[in-house]
Each structure stands twice: as C-alpha cells, then as structure tokens.
Design a protein around this motif. Structure first.
Motif, short mmCIF file in Angstrom:
data_model
loop_
_atom_site.label_atom_id
_atom_site.label_comp_id
_atom_site.label_asym_id
_atom_site.label_seq_id
_atom_site.Cartn_x
_atom_site.Cartn_y
_atom_site.Cartn_z
N SER A 1 -6.94 -2.78 0.52
CA SER A 1 -6.01 -2.17 -0.44
C SER A 1 -6.23 -0.67 -0.60
CB SER A 1 -6.14 -2.86 -1.80
OG SER A 1 -7.34 -2.49 -2.45
N LYS A 2 -7.35 -0.18 -0.10
CA LYS A 2 -7.69 1.24 -0.27
C LYS A 2 -7.40 2.07 0.97
CE LYS A 2 -11.33 0.16 -3.56
NZ LYS A 2 -12.76 0.17 -3.82
N THR A 3 -6.82 1.46 1.99
CA THR A 3 -6.56 2.18 3.23
C THR A 3 -5.17 1.84 3.76
OG1 THR A 3 -7.33 2.54 5.50
CG2 THR A 3 -7.71 0.36 4.59
N GLU B 1 -10.14 -6.05 -0.91
CA GLU B 1 -10.24 -4.85 -1.75
C GLU B 1 -10.30 -3.60 -0.88
OE1 GLU B 1 -13.48 -2.72 -4.66
OE2 GLU B 1 -13.54 -4.90 -4.50
N LEU B 2 -11.11 -3.65 0.18
CA LEU B 2 -11.17 -2.51 1.10
C LEU B 2 -9.80 -2.26 1.72
CD1 LEU B 2 -14.51 -3.10 3.08
CD2 LEU B 2 -14.10 -1.45 1.23
N GLU C 1 3.14 1.27 -3.58
CA GLU C 1 2.43 0.74 -4.74
C GLU C 1 3.04 1.18 -6.07
OE1 GLU C 1 -2.22 0.30 -6.15
OE2 GLU C 1 -1.69 1.71 -4.57
N PHE D 1 -14.87 2.45 6.58
CA PHE D 1 -14.24 1.14 6.41
C PHE D 1 -14.63 0.19 7.53
CE2 PHE D 1 -11.14 3.43 3.65
CZ PHE D 1 -11.23 2.61 2.54
N PHE E 1 0.84 -1.20 0.00
CA PHE E 1 0.00 0.00 0.00
C PHE E 1 0.87 1.25 0.00
CE2 PHE E 1 -2.03 3.45 2.34
CZ PHE E 1 -3.19 3.63 1.59
#
Length: 122
Positions: A52-54, A49-50, A24, A109, A21
């Motif tokens: 990977s976004k935080t 997926e969540l 990246e 989240f 993360f």
C-alpha cells in the motif's frame, strides 16, 4: 450517436488495489476482500501494508506453511507461470506460497519482501 454526439448507455469499471494506490484520495472508504475468504496471516498483512506504500506490486499469500516449495518471483505473469508449472508437475501440495514483486519496487521494499519470505521458509 445522435446529432454528432456520443452518449454512453452503459459503463463498467474495475477497481483494484493498484488503482487504489493511484486514486486513494478519491476512493475514500473502498475496501477489498481478503483473498481466499480468510483473514491474512501476520506476514501477509505486513506485505500488504508494504504494498500500500508503493506504486509497485508486492503480493504474498501463504498456501501451505509446511510446504517445501517457496517461490519469490519478479513479475506477476511469471509468478502465475511458476505456480501453474509446479502444480502441473504434481507438486501443488508442496507449494507453500503464491507471491510476486513487480513494477520496480525500491531496494528497501525488495529487501523487506525477501526477508519476510526467507523468515517464513526457516
């Protein structure tokens, strides 16, 4: 050390998803194997997926979808202690999931994580 200069003779590095993360853009093409050597269930993939976004950590592994003990523990160390204790008390066959959320995920989240675990429980 030679002539006041230090030279590395060997180097080891560790790649993990948290580092991915953070790096990246530099780690193009790095992939991580699925846990337990199997394809993720849809809800596991959604949490991944969540995650990977935080910059926080959201982990979910379904161990036994028919299990009666579901955990939702804040903190990676605490989640391991809870899972170990459940197993030590003789209920490993009833442990439905391993999961944790840590690193101060946002309210949104955390809500999505909790909603997913509760959906799996019912």
């Amino acid at each position: 050390v030679k002539a006041g200069a230090c030279r590395a003779l060997d180097v080891a590095s560790k790649l993990d998803e948290c580092g991915h993360f953070l790096c990246e853009e530099r780690w193009v093409g790095v992939t991580f194997p699925a846990p337990f050597g199997r394809a993720p269930e849809p809800d596991e993939a959604y949490i991944k997926e969540l995650d990977s976004k935080t910059g926080a950590s959201l982990k979910l592994t379904i161990l036994n979808k028919h299990g009666r003990i579901w955990t939702m523990v804040a903190g990676g160390g605490a989640s391991v202690v809870y899972a170990d204790t459940i197993s030590d008390l003789g209920f490993s066959g009833e442990l439905a999931n391993y999961g944790e959320y840590s690193g101060a995920p946002s309210e949104a989240f955390t809500y999505e994580y909790a909603k997913t675990v509760l959906k799996l429980m019912t």
